[in-house]
Enzyme design. Structure first.
Site, PDB file in Angstrom:
ATOM      1  N   SER A  27       0.851  -1.192   0.000  1.00 27.34           N
ATOM      2  CA  SER A  27       0.000   0.000   0.000  1.00 27.34           C
ATOM      3  C   SER A  27       0.880   1.232   0.000  1.00 27.34           C
ATOM      4  O   SER A  27       1.834   1.325   0.776  1.00 27.34           O
ATOM      5  CB  SER A  27      -0.910  -0.003   1.232  1.00 27.34           C
ATOM      6  OG  SER A  27      -1.728   1.142   1.254  1.00 27.34           O
TER       7      SER A  27
ATOM      8  N   HIS B   5       2.092  12.217  -0.699  1.00 26.56           N
ATOM      9  CA  HIS B   5       1.664  13.609  -0.624  1.00 26.56           C
ATOM     10  C   HIS B   5       2.885  14.478  -0.923  1.00 26.56           C
ATOM     11  O   HIS B   5       3.932  14.323  -0.289  1.00 26.56           O
ATOM     12  CB  HIS B   5       1.101  13.934   0.756  1.00 26.56           C
ATOM     13  CG  HIS B   5      -0.115  13.139   1.114  1.00 26.56           C
ATOM     14  ND1 HIS B   5      -1.347  13.362   0.533  1.00 26.56           N
ATOM     15  CD2 HIS B   5      -0.286  12.101   1.980  1.00 26.56           C
ATOM     16  CE1 HIS B   5      -2.223  12.512   1.031  1.00 26.56           C
ATOM     17  NE2 HIS B   5      -1.618  11.732   1.914  1.00 26.56           N
TER      18      HIS B   5
ATOM     19  N   HIS C 137      -2.118   7.253  -5.001  1.00 25.00           N
ATOM     20  CA  HIS C 137      -2.362   6.076  -4.151  1.00 25.00           C
ATOM     21  C   HIS C 137      -2.229   4.835  -5.018  1.00 25.00           C
ATOM     22  O   HIS C 137      -2.614   4.830  -6.194  1.00 25.00           O
ATOM     23  CB  HIS C 137      -3.775   6.141  -3.554  1.00 25.00           C
ATOM     24  CG  HIS C 137      -4.318   4.804  -3.151  1.00 25.00           C
ATOM     25  ND1 HIS C 137      -5.187   4.085  -3.957  1.00 25.00           N
ATOM     26  CD2 HIS C 137      -4.101   4.049  -2.051  1.00 25.00           C
ATOM     27  CE1 HIS C 137      -5.497   2.955  -3.360  1.00 25.00           C
ATOM     28  NE2 HIS C 137      -4.858   2.900  -2.202  1.00 25.00           N
TER      29      HIS C 137
ATOM     30  N   ASN D 221      -2.266   0.312  -4.393  1.00 28.95           N
ATOM     31  CA  ASN D 221      -2.136  -0.886  -3.580  1.00 28.95           C
ATOM     32  C   ASN D 221      -2.510  -2.110  -4.402  1.00 28.95           C
ATOM     33  O   ASN D 221      -3.322  -2.032  -5.329  1.00 28.95           O
ATOM     34  CB  ASN D 221      -2.984  -0.814  -2.297  1.00 28.95           C
ATOM     35  CG  ASN D 221      -4.452  -1.083  -2.554  1.00 28.95           C
ATOM     36  OD1 ASN D 221      -4.875  -2.230  -2.660  1.00 28.95           O
ATOM     37  ND2 ASN D 221      -5.237  -0.018  -2.662  1.00 28.95           N
ATOM     38  N   THR D 222      -1.875  -3.223  -4.080  1.00 29.66           N
ATOM     39  CA  THR D 222      -2.291  -4.521  -4.612  1.00 29.66           C
ATOM     40  C   THR D 222      -2.194  -5.527  -3.465  1.00 29.66           C
ATOM     41  O   THR D 222      -1.377  -5.376  -2.566  1.00 29.66           O
ATOM     42  CB  THR D 222      -1.423  -4.988  -5.794  1.00 29.66           C
ATOM     43  OG1 THR D 222      -0.050  -5.040  -5.397  1.00 29.66           O
ATOM     44  CG2 THR D 222      -1.567  -4.057  -6.985  1.00 29.66           C
ATOM     45  N   ARG D 223      -3.012  -6.556  -3.521  1.00 31.56           N
ATOM     46  CA  ARG D 223      -3.076  -7.475  -2.390  1.00 31.56           C
ATOM     47  C   ARG D 223      -3.641  -8.822  -2.832  1.00 31.56           C
ATOM     48  O   ARG D 223      -4.345  -8.935  -3.843  1.00 31.56           O
ATOM     49  CB  ARG D 223      -3.959  -6.903  -1.281  1.00 31.56           C
ATOM     50  CG  ARG D 223      -5.387  -6.628  -1.748  1.00 31.56           C
ATOM     51  CD  ARG D 223      -6.170  -5.786  -0.770  1.00 31.56           C
ATOM     52  NE  ARG D 223      -7.494  -5.463  -1.277  1.00 31.56           N
ATOM     53  CZ  ARG D 223      -7.763  -4.429  -2.073  1.00 31.56           C
ATOM     54  NH1 ARG D 223      -6.783  -3.605  -2.429  1.00 31.56           N
ATOM     55  NH2 ARG D 223      -8.983  -4.208  -2.492  1.00 31.56           N
TER      56      ARG D 223
ATOM     57  N   HIS E 109     -20.712  12.268   0.207  1.00 33.14           N
ATOM     58  CA  HIS E 109     -21.168  13.442   0.952  1.00 33.14           C
ATOM     59  C   HIS E 109     -20.642  14.748   0.363  1.00 33.14           C
ATOM     60  O   HIS E 109     -21.093  15.822   0.745  1.00 33.14           O
ATOM     61  CB  HIS E 109     -20.792  13.326   2.438  1.00 33.14           C
ATOM     62  CG  HIS E 109     -19.323  13.354   2.722  1.00 33.14           C
ATOM     63  ND1 HIS E 109     -18.550  12.221   2.752  1.00 33.14           N
ATOM     64  CD2 HIS E 109     -18.492  14.387   3.004  1.00 33.14           C
ATOM     65  CE1 HIS E 109     -17.300  12.549   3.038  1.00 33.14           C
ATOM     66  NE2 HIS E 109     -17.243  13.852   3.201  1.00 33.14           N
TER      67      HIS E 109
ATOM     68  N   GLY F  74      -6.721  -5.689  13.725  1.00 36.63           N
ATOM     69  CA  GLY F  74      -5.665  -5.502  14.705  1.00 36.63           C
ATOM     70  C   GLY F  74      -4.301  -5.170  14.158  1.00 36.63           C
ATOM     71  O   GLY F  74      -3.300  -5.284  14.875  1.00 36.63           O
TER      72      GLY F  74
END
Length: 297
Positions: free
Chosen positions: A119, A123, A133, A135-137, A197, A280
């Site tokens: 990840s 900035h 941004h 990420n790979t997983r 929003h 966690g």
């Protein structure tokens, strides 16, 4: 699904580490090579690397990873490149969420899981250089496995040519996997990286996939690798082009306001943030994506 996947898990975790090393080297190279323009006389940024651990309820080994963060560099105001491999059993809340969202039967009876990934969030010092941004997983349970990830560009000052370059590189890396894949993952990113929003997108999009499992692990792993390989050629040229560009107070103000949008999205909607905190994992690593400074009007 059985433990025959041990070799696959090892290969996936090793790939995420390889990609991490390539990106860290490239970003430190951008820092060292910035010798003209704003902040060219500032200290060269270096990554600080710390080990992270996932906490388990019974104190047993539950995995961890590496958190690599650079702060206050010439080019990067804050950038984190994290890898992790975590495992154990999902808590009741995570089991319910997983079963509901993915329709996986048997989670309550056998809640074991394994997850590994990379990840990244960057900035930038220069408001003209876009935040990004990626990420790979890979995720495994005794009942199912899948891949996910992607990358998206988050400029506070938009340049059409930068957006086009970023998307062109994504498309070029996805086309070998099927000409219809890039439009599909681009649309998915547009839907996922949206802030309801605020009634607006978080940035200018990219590609995104989740729950990707065709049943052919090798093919799906190769696709995930190519999503990772697309990142540096898509992003580094944009930083090289913008890092020496001058900026004023209005540009910096626009950057801080846009970062506020980024923070809102990651804290309210991002699935990875929620999963990391629920299972966690080290909170500092999970929240690494938040900007160093932001502003709300």
């Amino acid at each position: 699904m059985t433990d025959d996947f041990e070799a696959a898990k090892t290969r996936a975790a090793a790939w995420f580490r390889t990609l991490r090393d390539q990106i860290v080297d490239a970003f430190e190279g951008l820092e060292a090579g910035h010798d003209a323009g704003p902040l060219a006389d500032a200290p060269v940024g270096k990554f600080e690397v710390t080990q992270t651990k996932r906490s388990s309820d019974d104190g047993s080994d539950a995995g961890g990873g590496l958190m690599s963060v650079m702060r206050g560099g010439r080019v990067f105001e804050k950038v984190g490149v994290n890898i992790s491999t975590v495992y154990g059993t999902l808590g009741e809340r995570a089991q319910v969420a997983m079963a509901a969202r993915k329709g996986i039967p048997g989670m309550k009876d056998d809640p074991r899981f394994w997850a590994s990934g990379i990840s990244l969030v960057a900035h930038m010092q220069n408001p003209h250089a876009p935040a990004v941004h990626m990420n790979t997983r890979m995720f495994w349970t005794p009942h199912a496995w899948w891949f996910g990830g992607g990358s998206d560009l988050n400029p506070c000052i938009e340049y059409a040519e930068d957006t086009a370059h970023f998307h062109d590189q994504q498309k070029a890396h996805l086309n070998p996997h099927g000409l219809g894949l890039y439009p599909k993952l681009k649309e998915w990113a547009d839907e996922y990286f949206y802030i309801p929003h605020r009634n607006r997108a978080r940035g200018v999009g990219g590609i995104f996939m989740d729950d990707h499992c065709t049943g052919d692990w090798e093919a799906d792993f190769k696709l995930t690798q190519d999503i990772g390989r697309a990142f540096l050629p898509a992003y580094v040229p944009l930083v090289e082009k913008r890092k020496a560009q001058g900026w004023d107070d209005a540009d910096k103000d626009a950057q801080l306001v846009h970062r506020g949008l980024y923070a809102e999205y990651n804290l309210v909607y991002d699935r990875g943030t929620k999963f990391g905190l629920e299972t966690g994992h080290d909170a500092n690593a999970v929240l690494m994506s938040l900007p160093p400074l932001a502003k709300w009007v």
